[in-house]
Design a protein around this motif. Sequence first.
Motif, PDB file in Angstrom:
ATOM      1  N   ASP A 140       0.831  -1.205   0.000  1.00 30.88           N
ATOM      2  CA  ASP A 140       0.000   0.000   0.000  1.00 30.88           C
ATOM      3  C   ASP A 140       0.862   1.251   0.000  1.00 30.88           C
ATOM      4  O   ASP A 140       0.566   2.235  -0.693  1.00 30.88           O
ATOM      5  N   GLU A 141       1.929   1.239   0.800  1.00 33.17           N
ATOM      6  CA  GLU A 141       2.826   2.390   0.865  1.00 33.17           C
ATOM      7  C   GLU A 141       3.452   2.681  -0.498  1.00 33.17           C
ATOM      8  O   GLU A 141       3.600   3.833  -0.897  1.00 33.17           O
ATOM      9  N   ALA A 142       3.829   1.630  -1.222  1.00 33.65           N
ATOM     10  CA  ALA A 142       4.448   1.819  -2.530  1.00 33.65           C
ATOM     11  C   ALA A 142       3.455   2.389  -3.535  1.00 33.65           C
ATOM     12  O   ALA A 142       3.800   3.262  -4.340  1.00 33.65           O
ATOM     13  N   VAL A 143       2.214   1.915  -3.495  1.00 29.02           N
ATOM     14  CA  VAL A 143       1.187   2.468  -4.378  1.00 29.02           C
ATOM     15  C   VAL A 143       0.964   3.941  -4.076  1.00 29.02           C
ATOM     16  O   VAL A 143       0.912   4.784  -4.987  1.00 29.02           O
ATOM     17  N   GLU A 144       0.842   4.286  -2.810  1.00 33.03           N
ATOM     18  CA  GLU A 144       0.625   5.674  -2.429  1.00 33.03           C
ATOM     19  C   GLU A 144       1.786   6.559  -2.879  1.00 33.03           C
ATOM     20  O   GLU A 144       1.578   7.693  -3.329  1.00 33.03           O
ATOM     21  N   ALA A 145       3.016   6.046  -2.778  1.00 34.37           N
ATOM     22  CA  ALA A 145       4.181   6.814  -3.209  1.00 34.37           C
ATOM     23  C   ALA A 145       4.146   7.065  -4.711  1.00 34.37           C
ATOM     24  O   ALA A 145       4.482   8.162  -5.177  1.00 34.37           O
ATOM     25  N   PHE A 146       3.748   6.073  -5.502  1.00 41.14           N
ATOM     26  CA  PHE A 146       3.655   6.254  -6.954  1.00 41.14           C
ATOM     27  C   PHE A 146       2.607   7.310  -7.305  1.00 41.14           C
ATOM     28  O   PHE A 146       2.819   8.125  -8.205  1.00 41.14           O
ATOM     29  N   VAL A 147       1.490   7.295  -6.600  1.00 32.01           N
ATOM     30  CA  VAL A 147       0.453   8.306  -6.851  1.00 32.01           C
ATOM     31  C   VAL A 147       0.976   9.687  -6.478  1.00 32.01           C
ATOM     32  O   VAL A 147       0.820  10.663  -7.235  1.00 32.01           O
ATOM     33  N   GLU A 148       1.603   9.806  -5.324  1.00 29.61           N
ATOM     34  CA  GLU A 148       2.118  11.098  -4.864  1.00 29.61           C
ATOM     35  C   GLU A 148       3.199  11.637  -5.795  1.00 29.61           C
ATOM     36  O   GLU A 148       3.298  12.854  -6.010  1.00 29.61           O
ATOM     37  N   ASN A 149       4.009  10.755  -6.368  1.00 30.94           N
ATOM     38  CA  ASN A 149       5.075  11.178  -7.271  1.00 30.94           C
ATOM     39  C   ASN A 149       4.585  11.472  -8.681  1.00 30.94           C
ATOM     40  O   ASN A 149       5.384  11.855  -9.545  1.00 30.94           O
ATOM     41  N   GLY A 150       3.306  11.255  -8.921  1.00 29.01           N
ATOM     42  CA  GLY A 150       2.761  11.516 -10.252  1.00 29.01           C
ATOM     43  C   GLY A 150       3.084  10.451 -11.264  1.00 29.01           C
ATOM     44  O   GLY A 150       2.929  10.669 -12.471  1.00 29.01           O
ATOM     45  N   ALA A 151       3.526   9.258 -10.809  1.00 27.55           N
ATOM     46  CA  ALA A 151       3.880   8.191 -11.743  1.00 27.55           C
ATOM     47  C   ALA A 151       2.661   7.441 -12.250  1.00 27.55           C
ATOM     48  O   ALA A 151       2.724   6.789 -13.302  1.00 27.55           O
ATOM     49  N   VAL A 152       1.547   7.519 -11.509  1.00 26.58           N
ATOM     50  CA  VAL A 152       0.341   6.798 -11.898  1.00 26.58           C
ATOM     51  C   VAL A 152      -0.866   7.567 -11.380  1.00 26.58           C
ATOM     52  O   VAL A 152      -0.824   8.133 -10.290  1.00 26.58           O
ATOM     53  N   PRO A 153      -1.947   7.645 -12.159  1.00 28.52           N
ATOM     54  CA  PRO A 153      -3.159   8.300 -11.660  1.00 28.52           C
ATOM     55  C   PRO A 153      -3.767   7.510 -10.507  1.00 28.52           C
ATOM     56  O   PRO A 153      -3.659   6.281 -10.451  1.00 28.52           O
ATOM     57  N   LYS A 154      -4.405   8.190  -9.604  1.00 23.85           N
ATOM     58  CA  LYS A 154      -5.056   7.541  -8.471  1.00 23.85           C
ATOM     59  C   LYS A 154      -6.095   6.544  -8.988  1.00 23.85           C
ATOM     60  O   LYS A 154      -6.881   6.840  -9.874  1.00 23.85           O
ATOM     61  N   GLY A 155      -6.080   5.350  -8.429  1.00 21.09           N
ATOM     62  CA  GLY A 155      -7.020   4.312  -8.818  1.00 21.09           C
ATOM     63  C   GLY A 155      -6.551   3.416  -9.943  1.00 21.09           C
ATOM     64  O   GLY A 155      -7.225   2.434 -10.272  1.00 21.09           O
ATOM     65  N   ARG A 156      -5.387   3.718 -10.529  1.00 22.01           N
ATOM     66  CA  ARG A 156      -4.897   2.920 -11.658  1.00 22.01           C
ATOM     67  C   ARG A 156      -3.871   1.862 -11.241  1.00 22.01           C
ATOM     68  O   ARG A 156      -3.451   1.051 -12.046  1.00 22.01           O
ATOM     69  N   MET A 157      -3.455   1.888  -9.995  1.00 19.67           N
ATOM     70  CA  MET A 157      -2.464   0.910  -9.526  1.00 19.67           C
ATOM     71  C   MET A 157      -3.014   0.219  -8.280  1.00 19.67           C
ATOM     72  O   MET A 157      -3.561   0.875  -7.389  1.00 19.67           O
ATOM     73  N   ILE A 158      -2.893  -1.106  -8.223  1.00 17.97           N
ATOM     74  CA  ILE A 158      -3.379  -1.867  -7.080  1.00 17.97           C
ATOM     75  C   ILE A 158      -2.218  -2.602  -6.411  1.00 17.97           C
ATOM     76  O   ILE A 158      -1.114  -2.685  -6.958  1.00 17.97           O
ATOM     77  N   VAL A 159      -2.492  -3.128  -5.242  1.00 14.61           N
ATOM     78  CA  VAL A 159      -1.491  -3.870  -4.487  1.00 14.61           C
ATOM     79  C   VAL A 159      -1.617  -5.362  -4.768  1.00 14.61           C
ATOM     80  O   VAL A 159      -2.708  -5.930  -4.680  1.00 14.61           O
ATOM     81  N   VAL A 160      -0.493  -5.986  -5.112  1.00 15.47           N
ATOM     82  CA  VAL A 160      -0.370  -7.446  -5.076  1.00 15.47           C
ATOM     83  C   VAL A 160       0.952  -7.710  -4.364  1.00 15.47           C
ATOM     84  O   VAL A 160       2.020  -7.360  -4.872  1.00 15.47           O
ATOM     85  N   TYR A 161       0.867  -8.300  -3.193  1.00 17.26           N
ATOM     86  CA  TYR A 161       2.060  -8.513  -2.381  1.00 17.26           C
ATOM     87  C   TYR A 161       3.004  -9.521  -3.021  1.00 17.26           C
ATOM     88  O   TYR A 161       2.617 -10.315  -3.876  1.00 17.26           O
ATOM     89  N   ASN A 162       4.252  -9.485  -2.585  1.00 14.45           N
ATOM     90  CA  ASN A 162       5.189 -10.542  -2.932  1.00 14.45           C
ATOM     91  C   ASN A 162       4.789 -11.835  -2.218  1.00 14.45           C
ATOM     92  O   ASN A 162       4.140 -11.803  -1.164  1.00 14.45           O
TER      93      ASN A 162
END
Length: 361
Positions: A140-162
């Motif tokens: 979740d933290e990694a997804v939030e960081a990508f959204v905050e950095n502008g790398a992905v629009p909100k809602g376009r990236m989901i979490v799948v754990y290792n």
Amino acid sequence: MRVLLVITGLGVGGAERQVCDLADGLNSLGHEVRLLYLTGTAVVWPASSEVAVEGLGMGKNPLSFWGAIRAFKRHIESFRPDVVHSHMYHANILVRLARLTCSMPRLISTAHNTSEGGRLRSFLYRVTDSLADLSTNVSDEAVEAFVENGAVPKGRMIVVYNGIDLSRFHCVAPERQVPAGDEFVLLAVGRLHPQKDYPNLLRAFSMLPRTYEGRGLRLDIVGEGAERNRLEALARELGIESRVHFLGVRSDVPDLLNQADLFVLSSAWEGFGLVVAEAMACERRVVATDCGGVSEVLGGNGVLVPPSDHKALADGILKALAMPPDETVRMGCAARAHIESTFSLDVILSRWTEIYSSGAN
């Protein structure tokens, strides 16, 4: 189902090991799997010989990028995959661009960290986002960081754990949950790279007493990288070189985890913290910096400290060492149960096959 996995490289690292485990897991479920890597020499491989592995020969010359795209397109034409699943920045961008000129029924892009580069990389992720059917990250933290950095629009990236292969990582000597022998063994695993912040760990270790409850304290570090000479020099400067062992790349990490009394992660940033989950699967006590998805992995079954704070890390290590034997055993069992229910490879494989086959998001 035919699945084409693509990753930037197959050097030593958590993402690389995870993709090889994914390839083996999918193969064991009866899927036909091919694994491509863009650059470098393959150091880690899938265990199954049924998984075809091939490098695309991409170098630093920009022209080689387009050569790798042509080679990739040849695999698309010959393999005709049902799903293309790319991993890490260069592979994600290359495969997305290749989709402009060749057909892929389904394309999934997976990042493996809170950040995979600076502003330019975030920009390229953003402008190519629509070329992927789905983007994922490992916490979740990694997804939030990508959204905050502008790398992905909100809602376009989901979490799948290792996922953790619990057949490899398990407690083979329950008595080692309680310290034994002449030394307490502290273990750290990860490439010798600024992300892992080993100077933080070495400075923390230098603050610890040479002995604890009559036993010596030893630090073993597994991994290799460009930082090794600098880290060895720092260990000498701190006067701890005789108690710090740089073990290099090892193929017996599960055994080393079982021989350790305590696992320590000192990273400045992480997407997931795969080796933390592996240590937990082996029922080790864990002290880790609270960065990226590490707190999600721990789930309260370990000691969290702030990143880049060697005094806090030293205090955390002492706190873990001071745990009574019954608390050590209880936490180890709880850690293992947490990994089994949330991060086992079987659980994660089920999630991926659901995504591959149904388009679920």
